[in-house]
Design an enzyme around this catalytic site. Structure first.
Site, short mmCIF file in Angstrom:
data_model
loop_
_atom_site.label_atom_id
_atom_site.label_comp_id
_atom_site.label_asym_id
_atom_site.label_seq_id
_atom_site.Cartn_x
_atom_site.Cartn_y
_atom_site.Cartn_z
CG HIS A 58 -1.81 1.13 1.42
ND1 HIS A 58 -3.19 1.04 1.30
CD2 HIS A 58 -1.56 2.43 1.74
CE1 HIS A 58 -3.73 2.22 1.53
NE2 HIS A 58 -2.76 3.09 1.82
CD GLU A 59 1.70 3.54 3.60
OE1 GLU A 59 1.92 4.64 3.06
OE2 GLU A 59 0.63 3.29 4.20
CG HIS B 36 -6.37 6.15 0.61
ND1 HIS B 36 -6.10 7.17 1.48
CD2 HIS B 36 -5.36 5.26 0.76
CE1 HIS B 36 -4.99 6.92 2.14
NE2 HIS B 36 -4.52 5.76 1.72
CG HIS C 215 0.08 6.11 -0.65
ND1 HIS C 215 -1.06 6.61 -1.25
CD2 HIS C 215 -0.32 5.61 0.55
CE1 HIS C 215 -2.10 6.41 -0.45
NE2 HIS C 215 -1.67 5.79 0.64
#
Length: 417
Positions: free
Chosen positions: A327-328, A337, A331
């Site tokens: 997830h990071e 999101h 980014h």
């Protein structure tokens, strides 16, 4: 337009199998006892695990790590006997291995998987073997379990995802939006993964995180990388994450995600400056700091990144199974999101995660999406309108196509080192 369906309607060739119908599944572990909070009072590591809000149940189990040499496994998930079939296995440089598999229904559990076999992210497992230890993520019927060493034993942990920490600190929306060179030439209606790319990641764990975890942290890191790669494969991203290096640091955590990430990123502030030498030596494009801060799951340096800002911090207990590690990094590649949580259209209007929230029944969400209103499992998939789960598209072309974002930016990050 390429369209793939997964889950109950899926038909995917499962690789690495040559299993006769009469084959027997190897027992991976056997239950010993469910551990109560009272019985864990004399063991700090167990006490900490049981005190974690997302811990629903902890069961001591007796593991046979050698079973992962077999193509089929069986074990008991808190009273329910299950069997899994291997889809592939990978050898690790340190002599360990990674076992990837899928659960099968009782009617076909002892037969070889074929092109008619199911490929369901809600019924899958990834296991990292290191010597006599196993570190793994198990999803059965969408529910997350973790198998891990703890001291001189192994435990099976049932996870309540509704009680996981918040994804990010409250000031997440103030993160800088960092323009990236991209390759946005794939059409909205296409599903091309573009040219394959490899991103190398350096992972640094604080001593506090290593102590708090109490297991084999390097195996946990290898599991995080393996899960990330499976997510890329699942979603047709054409990206491989490669572990460039793993090390620990005696840096004393500040208790603040933003502060720790800034000190990790800084090259001459006197805190973790040596990691930048490691980054250059290992040719790591991205750096991830694992910390022991349960306030949040993670924080990236921005939406998008440059070579000097491609850093993120992740709470170790969110890194695997909940996919905060991927997830990071998402980014850093400009992924955002779900649109209900984050309405920004920069840098890509379509660059959001996706939540499926039916009026009745069980919903689900992709890697970049926040939790559903009634809570739902996070599947190891990036939003992608060209892939369906049980007949439901896992995104849409206008607001939820993280796959396209990752394809756009992967070559840029892969060239940071």
């Amino acid at each position: 337009m390429l369209s793939r369906s997964i889950g109950k309607a899926a038909g995917g060739l499962v690789l690495g199998l040559s299993v006769a119908a009469a084959a027997h599944a190897a027992p991976l572990f056997e239950p010993v006892t469910v551990i109560s909070r009272a019985s864990a009072n004399s063991e700090p590591a167990l006490g900490k695990l049981l005190a974690t809000p997302s811990t629903a149940t902890v069961q001591e189990v007796r593991v046979d790590a050698a079973a992962t040499a077999q193509p089929q496994l069986e074990f008991e998930l808190l009273g329910k006997r299950v069997q899994a079939v291997r889809s592939k296995v990978e050898a690790l440089p340190d002599g360990g291995s990674i076992w990837y598999g899928q659960f099968r229904s009782p009617s076909d559990r002892l037969t070889a998987a074929t092109s008619s076999g199911q490929d369901d992210p809600g019924n899958s497992l990834i296991l990292v073997r290191s010597g006599d230890t196993i570190t793994g993520s198990i999803r059965k019927d969408g529910k997350l379990y973790r198998l891990r060493p703890l001291g001189n034993r192994h435990v099976l942990v049932e996870v309540d995802e509704s009680r996981m920490p918040a994804d990010h600190p409250a000031d997440y929306n103030q993160l800088p939006k960092i323009p990236m060179a991209d390759n946005d030439h794939i059409g909205i209606a296409q599903a091309s993964s573009g040219t394959p790319a490899t991103i190398r990641v350096l992972v640094v764990a604080t001593n506090a995180a290593v102590t708090a975890y109490g297991g084999n942290m390097q195996s946990l890191v290898q599991l995080a990388v393996a899960e990330s790669n499976q997510g890329y494969v699942n979603s047709n991203v054409g990206l491989t994450l490669q572990l460039a290096g793993y090390e620990t640091t005696n840096y004393s955590e500040s208790g603040n995600f933003t502060t720790d990430l800034s000190r990790f990123r800084g090259t001459s502030d006197g805190y973790m400056d040596s990691i930048h030498t490691s980054r250059n030596t290992t040719a790591a494009d991205v750096g991830v700091l694992l910390i022991n801060n349960s306030a949040y799951c993670g924080l990236a340096s921005g939406i998008g990144s440059t070579a000097s800002t491609a850093f993120a911090a992740v709470y170790w207990d969110c890194a695997t199974g909940y996919y905060s590690f991927a997830h990071e990094i998402g980014h850093l590649q400009s992924a955002r999101h779900d649109i209900a949580t984050d309405s920004s259209t920069s840098p890509y209007a379509y660059g959001h995660g996706y939540r499926y929230e039916p009026a009745t029944g069980t919903g689900w969400r992709t890697i970049m999406a926040y939790n559903c209103t009634r809570s739902c499992p996070r599947l190891n998939y990036w939003s992608n309108p060209n892939i369906s789960y049980n007949g439901i598209p896992m995104g849409n072309a206008s607001t939820a196509d993280n796959q396209r974002v990752l394809v756009n930016t992967k070559a840029t990050i892969a060239a940071f080192r």
